[in-house]
Design an enzyme around this catalytic site. Structure first.
Site, short mmCIF file in Angstrom:
data_model
loop_
_atom_site.label_atom_id
_atom_site.label_comp_id
_atom_site.label_asym_id
_atom_site.label_seq_id
_atom_site.Cartn_x
_atom_site.Cartn_y
_atom_site.Cartn_z
N ASP A 219 -105.90 20.51 -17.53
CA ASP A 219 -105.76 20.65 -16.08
C ASP A 219 -104.28 20.64 -15.72
OD1 ASP A 219 -105.87 20.65 -13.36
OD2 ASP A 219 -107.28 18.99 -13.18
N ASP B 63 -103.71 28.23 -12.88
CA ASP B 63 -104.77 27.23 -13.00
C ASP B 63 -105.64 27.54 -14.20
OD1 ASP B 63 -106.63 25.27 -12.64
OD2 ASP B 63 -107.30 25.93 -10.67
#
Length: 379
Positions: free
Chosen positions: A62, A262
């Site tokens: 992440d 992302d």
């Protein structure tokens, strides 16, 4: 863990004294490398060994998270995971943090002040209704042949929201002091490179593993500037236009748009203005009737898809092929892996597959090098 610690301050002091490991961060440690695995849920897991002796963890990668965490015993409420849940009491290097220590202060609004047991309690939310509650502690991380001691991460006792049983937690790679990147900055210098293997296209569609490395100075054939939003850990690139053949789609009003890199989002998200023009241009260039799928742009799987070029503010251009812009949904069709969102523009993991992507925080640069990531399998 929290219940045991809260029995008495003397018990807490004793635990800290026997679990503390001397800080042996190595000045010569300048690079680390480990495996990433593509999960069935179109996310990527990083292989990390935590503790002494090292215990395998598979943690979601992440890039927008400021804190790393894993599930820990004792579990008040944990999601199911395939690997054994980490037991901090079985690790000689576990060191629980007190509520006044520096790393605990870095949690800021994520501190859980409803508990008053003397240790650093945290409460994190991620992905809407997902959350993890637990205690911040320090541990030894082992990536490949190298280890780093005294890295702070969350020991989650009450966790909800992760449904993939391969996953044991989240590795935070955001640009922030408490993330893995922030804590290792002195010797890994805010640099990492990753290569997302394609799980649908490419020379080896059955490949599931690739690599991520830390500390190396990233090099790529295409480089552009990283943009930092104040108080946010995310990484942004600045998009000027989208090019499909001879069609140039400018951002609204000739302005630029900030796109967040992302790895946790499968899809990419474009502002509505650019999205609608993109879909229109694709229909024109593809030149065949789209399949009748509600709210999706889908075609037969063998349809030829044009290259979509992203032109950045500084003039750099990134070519996205079919595997970056469409997803195979069944044996017969592919659908556009881009949605519209006026609140947040994202370059998701589908758009990033088969590029060696290098992040250099100190130089504020990101590089892209077209690569067959399936050949980057760790030995």
């Amino acid at each position: 863990m929290e219940r045991t610690i809260s029995r008495s301050s003397s018990r807490l002091s004793h635990l800290k004294s026997i679990m503390k490991l001397h800080d042996n961060h190595s000045a010569e440690t300048t690079s680390m490398e480990t495996t990433m695995v593509a999960s069935p849920g179109l996310s990527y897991l990083m292989e990390v060994y935590v503790g002494t002796p090292p215990v395998k963890q598979m943690m979601y990668v992440d890039m927008g998270s400021s804190v790393s965490w894993i599930q820990c015993l004792p579990c008040e409420d944990c999601f199911h995971q395939a690997l054994p849940i980490f037991n901090p009491y079985a690790s000689a290097s576990s060191q629980m943090l007190l509520d006044y220590e520096h790393e605990c202060m870095l949690l800021e609004d994520n501190r859980d002040l409803t508990k008053s047991n003397g240790v650093c309690n945290y409460a994190l939310t991620f992905g809407g209704n997902s959350y993890t509650h637990g205690v911040l502690f320090k541990e030894t991380y082992t990536l490949g042949p190298s280890s780093i001691t005294h890295v702070a991460l969350g020991c989650g006792h009450n966790n909800f929201g992760i449904v993939e049983e391969q996953c044991t937690g989240i590795i935070g790679l955001g640009d922030s002091p408490l993330s893995f990147i922030g804590q290792t900055d002195d010797f890994l210098h805010g640099r990492f490179t990753y290569c997302l293997v394609s799980d649908q296209f490419g020379s080896n569609p059955d490949a599931r593993t690739s690599k991520i490395s830390f500390g190396h100075s990233p090099e790529g054939t295409i480089s552009t500037s990283l943009w930092k939003m104040q108080y946010k850990p995310n990484y942004y690139i600045i998009l000027k236009s989208i090019i499909i053949g001879d069609t140039v789609i400018q951002m609204r009003g000739g302005q630029t748009a900030k796109f967040m890199l992302d790895t946790g989002s499968t899809l990419s998200y474009f502002p509505s203005y650019a999205y609608h023009k993109l879909v229109f241009a694709l229909r024109q260039k593809i030149g065949k009737r789209a399949l009748n799928v509600r709210n999706e742009l889908c075609y037969e799987i063998n349809t030829s898809i044009p290259i979509i070029t992203l032109q950045f503010e500084d003039g750099a251009e990134l070519d996205l092929s079919k595997k970056n812009t469409f997803i195979i949904y069944d044996e017969n069709k592919v659908c556009l892996a881009i949605k519209r969102d006026n609140a947040l523009s994202i370059l998701g993991n589908r758009a990033q597959i088969d590029f060696s992507i290098g992040i250099d925080i100190h130089r504020r640069m990101v590089s892209f090098d077209p690569t067959d990531c399936s050949t980057h399998v760790m030995p």
